[in-house]
Every structure is written in structure tokens, then in C-alpha cells.
Design a protein around this motif. Structure first.
Motif, PDB file in Angstrom:
ATOM      1  N   ALA A 121      -5.137   2.593   2.234  1.00  0.00           N
ATOM      2  CA  ALA A 121      -5.223   4.002   1.996  1.00  0.00           C
ATOM      3  C   ALA A 121      -4.149   4.704   2.986  1.00  0.00           C
ATOM      4  O   ALA A 121      -4.261   6.142   3.193  1.00  0.00           O
ATOM      5  CB  ALA A 121      -6.462   4.826   2.231  1.00  0.00           C
ATOM      6  N   GLY A 122      -3.406   4.111   3.625  1.00  0.00           N
ATOM      7  CA  GLY A 122      -2.359   4.572   4.613  1.00  0.00           C
ATOM      8  C   GLY A 122      -3.017   5.084   5.949  1.00  0.00           C
ATOM      9  O   GLY A 122      -2.311   5.666   6.914  1.00  0.00           O
ATOM     10  N   LEU A 123      -4.255   4.830   5.860  1.00  0.00           N
ATOM     11  CA  LEU A 123      -4.761   5.022   7.249  1.00  0.00           C
ATOM     12  C   LEU A 123      -4.888   4.381   8.423  1.00  0.00           C
ATOM     13  O   LEU A 123      -5.028   3.087   8.367  1.00  0.00           O
ATOM     14  CB  LEU A 123      -6.275   5.487   7.056  1.00  0.00           C
ATOM     15  CG  LEU A 123      -6.471   6.723   5.741  1.00  0.00           C
ATOM     16  CD1 LEU A 123      -8.072   6.754   5.416  1.00  0.00           C
ATOM     17  CD2 LEU A 123      -5.932   8.076   6.193  1.00  0.00           C
ATOM     18  N   VAL A 124      -4.876   4.912   9.674  1.00  0.00           N
ATOM     19  CA  VAL A 124      -4.927   4.004  10.914  1.00  0.00           C
ATOM     20  C   VAL A 124      -6.362   3.522  11.148  1.00  0.00           C
ATOM     21  O   VAL A 124      -7.038   3.823  12.260  1.00  0.00           O
ATOM     22  CB  VAL A 124      -4.465   4.943  12.241  1.00  0.00           C
ATOM     23  CG1 VAL A 124      -4.146   3.994  13.345  1.00  0.00           C
ATOM     24  CG2 VAL A 124      -3.076   5.508  11.699  1.00  0.00           C
ATOM     25  N   GLU A 125      -6.938   2.555  10.278  1.00  0.00           N
ATOM     26  CA  GLU A 125      -8.387   2.314  10.253  1.00  0.00           C
ATOM     27  C   GLU A 125      -8.406   0.586  10.279  1.00  0.00           C
ATOM     28  O   GLU A 125      -8.705  -0.120  10.964  1.00  0.00           O
ATOM     29  CB  GLU A 125      -9.287   3.033   9.381  1.00  0.00           C
ATOM     30  CG  GLU A 125      -9.089   4.542   9.619  1.00  0.00           C
ATOM     31  CD  GLU A 125     -10.148   5.481   8.780  1.00  0.00           C
ATOM     32  OE1 GLU A 125     -11.074   4.871   8.461  1.00  0.00           O
ATOM     33  OE2 GLU A 125      -9.894   6.675   9.229  1.00  0.00           O
ATOM     34  N   SER A 126      -8.324   0.288   8.788  1.00  0.00           N
ATOM     35  CA  SER A 126      -8.276  -1.115   8.516  1.00  0.00           C
ATOM     36  C   SER A 126      -7.043  -1.630   7.827  1.00  0.00           C
ATOM     37  O   SER A 126      -6.535  -0.979   6.895  1.00  0.00           O
ATOM     38  CB  SER A 126      -9.560  -1.374   7.587  1.00  0.00           C
ATOM     39  OG  SER A 126      -9.689  -2.547   7.283  1.00  0.00           O
ATOM     40  N   ALA A 143      -3.486  -3.109   1.434  1.00  0.00           N
ATOM     41  CA  ALA A 143      -3.576  -1.973   0.791  1.00  0.00           C
ATOM     42  C   ALA A 143      -3.491  -1.995  -0.623  1.00  0.00           C
ATOM     43  O   ALA A 143      -4.010  -1.110  -1.423  1.00  0.00           O
ATOM     44  CB  ALA A 143      -2.549  -0.844   1.350  1.00  0.00           C
ATOM     45  N   ASP A 144      -2.695  -2.867  -1.082  1.00  0.00           N
ATOM     46  CA  ASP A 144      -2.563  -3.089  -2.496  1.00  0.00           C
ATOM     47  C   ASP A 144      -3.535  -4.269  -3.278  1.00  0.00           C
ATOM     48  O   ASP A 144      -3.021  -4.682  -4.158  1.00  0.00           O
ATOM     49  CB  ASP A 144      -0.975  -3.422  -2.755  1.00  0.00           C
ATOM     50  CG  ASP A 144      -0.666  -3.322  -4.240  1.00  0.00           C
ATOM     51  OD1 ASP A 144      -1.190  -2.362  -4.889  1.00  0.00           O
ATOM     52  OD2 ASP A 144       0.337  -4.046  -4.605  1.00  0.00           O
ATOM     53  N   THR A 145      -4.545  -4.358  -2.642  1.00  0.00           N
ATOM     54  CA  THR A 145      -5.717  -5.206  -3.309  1.00  0.00           C
ATOM     55  C   THR A 145      -6.266  -4.311  -4.114  1.00  0.00           C
ATOM     56  O   THR A 145      -6.412  -2.948  -3.925  1.00  0.00           O
ATOM     57  CB  THR A 145      -6.457  -5.685  -2.444  1.00  0.00           C
ATOM     58  OG1 THR A 145      -7.185  -4.774  -1.461  1.00  0.00           O
ATOM     59  CG2 THR A 145      -5.649  -6.647  -1.405  1.00  0.00           C
TER      60      THR A 145
END
Lengths: 222, 297
Positions: free
Chosen positions: B215-220, B277-279
Motif C-alpha cells: 500500500a506504499g506505506l512504511v510498514e511491511s 505490493a503487487d500481490t
């Protein structure tokens, strides 16, 4: 460009999660707050590109609103800026909008003050928490806030620039960079002066009291 | 007293018989017009933020803004205390949980020090604070260590990049690991040369690692990659401290990292258009988080 300080590498100290989407957003808000001079009734944020697409997950909304409340990027109150703004009676709104051919992380801040005046600021977060402001009230200009920055709204007349530089010299303030922008000859204009030294309130007042100068705002975000 | 390359830094260390942090302090005094006391006081503030972020992530119930991550660092800490002998040993286990703790605090809009970026902010505190606990290292030496870290990060910033959007994850967590490894060598008594060998090894170990945040987030997967970065720093430091050198010198490794980064497709450089991210799951999570666009009071 300035050479790297060690604190550009280990730093900035900031509220997460993203230096560009959170810290930089807060700085854009803070510059807008400084330029407005406070007393804000309503603020609308037009969020462009990646700002518009991901603002919720990055807390861009809380950070840029926090800036409008006067917070720095390392202020832990940013997380609670929605509630703090509501408590102050400040209206706010976020709108995803295509602002055209600008940096992917760009916001337009529309401020409405209690006295009815309106201010528009366009700023981009260009990486690592650094920002660049590219428009104030429709006038294209450019400054980063990396230096102590004095923004002066004046009327385009001969001698105004000389008077301002004389005042700064009087206070022993060294000008690092200086740029002048205007709509048309003899009309509204802006000076952006970036200095190496802190500018005192007294010096700013002295500038404001000069003929043909409408206002002056001190913006330092470091 | 300025330098842009690793070999220039080592020459300065040799010429003046100084450590990396001492050269970096001399440089900072000149470019910023500040005193050594002011520099160290500012770095002490950074260290305090790092300590507080580790502590917060290990003890509080953290939940990220999106809800994707939170609580993993605490789980690791609980397991380490329960089993007493974690599978990768106490030091590695601590470095992992502490680096993840900071990344979680970052993702929950807590206060951190970007080192060199927010997305890699767990690696240096995770490594250094673990070493301080295990080897009784005082704050003064940790502050010197952060200054050494900044020297290594500065060389990478000048010659390559530390931004995931430009160079992928190798540029972010790779740089942070290289910085942490150089400090680890210094704190354990290694030479400036050995510090840069360790830094080179870190980058070599994860050369080509893509930046593909869900999701473009600095998380996973950022959180686990911070754990990997801390481990990478300890592995590389241990190898360099044994006197093993990097066959390819640090400066050449940095240049290579930049070239590899630029040759990564745009989809794998923080755009969240490729990789994990693209899964199907990555795309679904993104939809869940960003489904609704407009919000107002």
C-alpha cells in the motif's frame, strides 16, 4: 546546495512514518501558518499526486494540519492534531486534487482568516523532509525554509530593496540569497531573503514600517 | 577537513591519527560554525529519542496508522524472555526486536530519528542500544558512534543515494546497516579501515534488494527488513573484526549500489506497483486502507 551536515544524515528527528509524506507535509503547513500570521478560521488542503493518494496511511493529513497549528515535524502533538484543531474551533478539509504539472508530493493550502482575508500557498515535499514553496497568492516564487527566510510583500518601487538591505545591514544580518518577484511593473511584489543570521522581531518590525512595504513574515522551519 | 569518498576519510584518519567520529566532528565544526559541545549535545538529543522509541516499541501496544503492523517487537521480546535461549542468540535477538520496535513506533506516528531515513530508522538504534546493553557502553561512546554512522551515511548520500524511491531497499536499509556496522566495529575496538570493510560487506550482502512497500506505506515488509538490517550489521561487523576484508573496496561498492538501484525498474522503487505490493493480498490490503478518498470535519 548546502553541504551535508551530520544531522542531515542522522536526522531529522521527526514524527513518523515518512520524511516526505509526514515531516515535509508538516513543514508545508508550518510555513503556511507563519505566512498567514495565525487567526485562521478555515483551512482547506488540496493534496496532489502521492499526497492525495496515500495521505491517510502516511498521516499526511495530521502532519500538515499540525503545521497549521504551529507544530514542528518532531512534535508528538501531530498525532492528535485533528482533535486539537477542533478544540480551537479551526475548520479543516482535505481534498484530493490534480494540481497539474507539479512535484508528486504537493499541497495547496487555502487559508481563510477570521478577518476575512485569504491566503493561498503551494508547496512540495521534495524528499528527506525538505520542502520548497513555489507559490504564494498565485505569485510564482521559490524558497525552501532551510535558511532563516524573510518574506516581504511590497509595492514595486525604486529604492525599496535598498532600504530593506540597509535595515538588515544595520542589524548585522548577512544575506545568503535574495530574490525578487512581481506581478507587473509598479504592482504587488515579493522579496525572499534568506540569511545566515537570526532576524530579530525588532528588525522585522523595522522592515514592516518602511514605505511601500505591506508586510513581512519570518519563516524558519529548522 | 572535508571528504566525499571512503578512501579520503581513511586518509584523513591516518594523517591526523584520529577516529572517524573525530574527523567528522572537525568537519561539522567548519561547515556549520558550531562547537564540539553543541554538536555532541544535539547528537545526545538524537540518542535520547532513539532510546525512547526502542522502549516505547518494546513495552506499549503499538498499532500502525493503517493497522497493518504493530506488536511484533513486543512478541519477540516476550519470547526472548520466556525461552531464555533464542534461536539466533541473545544479542541478535535483541537487535532484531529493538530495530522492529523503532519501525513500529515510526509507523504509529511516534517520534523517531531518521537514520538515514524514516523507513530504515530501526537499524542504527536497534544495533547500538543492543550493544550498549550487552557490552556496557556508555552514552558518550554511543554519541561518538552516531557521529561515525553519519560519516558513512554521508559518503553514501554524496556518491549514491539513501532513498528507496531512487535506489530501492538496498539504498535505505542497506545504508543504515552499513552505518551501523561501521559503528559496531569501532565500538568493539576495530580500525577505521575495518569499519569501512564492514560497511562494504553490508551493502554487498543485500545488493539489489527492492523497495516494494504494501500500500506504499512504511510498514511491511519494511519492519522485517529493519530486523534484517540490524542482523546484517552484526554479521558484517563480526566478519570485519576477525580481520577479513571486503574484496571490493567500500567506495566501489557504494558506486555499484547506485548503479544497481538506477537499473531497478520503477515498479520496484517505492512506487508500490511491483513486488510484494503487487500481490493479490498486497492489492487487497491497499484497497482496504485507501478505499475512501475524501474526508472532512
Amino acid at each position: 546546495m548546502k553541504d551535508f551536515s551530520m544531522f542531515d544524515i542522522v536526522g531529522p528527528n521527526m514524527i513518523g512514518p515518512s520524511s516526505s509524506h509526514t515531516a515535509g507535509a508538516c513543514r508545508i503547513g508550518k510555513v503556511a501558518y507563519k505566512i498567514s500570521g495565525g487567526d485562521i478560521k478555515k483551512v482547506t488542503f488540496l493534496l496532489h499526486g502521492s499526497f492525495g493518494k496515500t495521505y491517510k496511511g502516511h498521516g499526511t493529513d495530521k502532519a500538515i494540519l499540525g503545521g497549521i497549528l504551529g507544530f514542528d515535524p518532531d512534535d508528538e502533538k501531530i498525532k492528535f492534531s485533528f482533535d486539537l484543531a477542533k478544540k480551537q474551533g479551526l475548520d479543516f478539509e482535505f481534498i484530493e486534487e490534480d494540481l497539474g504539472d507539479v512535484h508528486p508530493n504537493t499541497a495547496k493550502v487555502l487559508i481563510e482568516k477570521f478577518d476575512g482575508s485569504k491566503i493561498e500557498i503551494l508547496g512540495s515535499s521534495i524528499g528527506g523532509g525538505s520542502i520548497v514553496v513555489t507559490e504564494i497568492n498565485g505569485l510564482e516564487l521559490e524558497f525552501t525554509g532551510e535558511y532563516v527566510t524573510l518574506i516581504i510583500a511590497h509595492t514595486d518601487r525604486p529604492g525599496v530593496i535598498a532600504k530593506v538591505s540597509a535595515i538588515l545591514a544595520e542589524y548585522a544580518i548577512n544575506i545568503a540569497f535574495m530574490r525578487v518577484y512581481r506581478h507587473n511593473r509598479g504592482q504587488n511584489a515579493f522579496m525572499i531573503i534568506e540569511t545566515d543570521d537570526m532576524i530579530s522581531d525588532e528588525a522585522v518590525k523595522s522592515v514592516i514600517n518602511t514605505e511601500n512595504i505591506a508586510n513581512a513574515y519570518l519563516v524558519s522551519i529548522k | 577537513m572535508n571528504f566525499s569518498k571512503g578512501h579520503e576519510l581513511l586518509d584523513l584518519c591516518k594523517e591526523h591519527n584520529k577516529k572517524i567520529y573525530e574527523i567528522m566532528i572537525e568537519r561539522e565544526k567548519i561547515i556549520s560554525g558550531t562547537t564540539e559541545e553543541e554538536i555532541k549535545a544535539a547528537m545526545r538529543e538524537s540518542l535520547e529519542i532513539m532510546k525512547a522509541s526502542v522502549n516505547k516499541g518494546l513495552t506499549e501496544n503499538i498499532k500502525s496508522v493503517s493497522g497493518l503492523i504493530g506488536g511484533a517487537a513486543k512478541k519477540l521480546e516476550d519470547r526472548r524472555e520466556k525461552v531464555r535461549q533464542p534461536v539466533c542468540g541473545s544479542i541478535m535477538s535483541k537487535a532484531i526486536s529493538r530495530s522492529m520496535a523503532v519501525l513500529e513506533v515510526n509507523a504509529a506516528m511516534g517520534k523517531i530519528v531518521a537514520a538515514p531515513t524514516a523507513g530504515s530508522s530501526g537499524i542504527i538504534p536497534g544495533t547500538l542500544i543492543t550493544l550498549a546493553e550487552e557490552f556496557n557502553i556508555d552514552d558518550e561512546r554511543l554519541i561518538e558512534g552516531l557521529i561515525t554512522a553519519s560519516a558513512v551515511g554521508m559518503i553514501i548520500s554524496k556518491n549514491a543515494t539513501v532513498a528507496g524511491a531512487e535506489g530501492g531497499c538496498q539504498a535505505e536499509t542497506g545504508s543504515a546497516a552499513a552505518m551501523a556496522a561501521a559503528v559496531t566495529v569501532e565500538l568493539m575496538g576495530g580500525s577505521p579501515e575495518a569499519s569501512l570493510h564492514a560497511a562494504a560487506m553490508c551493502i554487498k550482502n543485500i545488493l539489489g534488494l527492492v523497495c516494494d512497500p504494501i500500500a506504499g506505506l512504511v510498514e511491511s515488509p519494511c519492519e522485517n527488513r529493519n530486523a534484517l538490517g540490524a542482523a546484517n550489521a552484526l554479521i558484517s561487523a563480526e566478519i570485519a573484526l576477525a580481520g577479513v576484508t571486503s574484496l571490493i573496496p567500500f567506495d566501489e561498492v557504494v558506486d555499484t549500489m547506485y548503479k544497481v538501484g538506477r537499473s531497478l525498474p520503477m515498479e520496484l522503487r517505492e512506487t508500490a506497483l511491483g513486488g510484494l505490493a503487487d500481490t493479490p493480498t498486497g492489492r487487497r490490503l491497499k484497497e482496504e486502507i485507501f478505499g475512501n478518498k475524501k474526508e472532512s470535519r
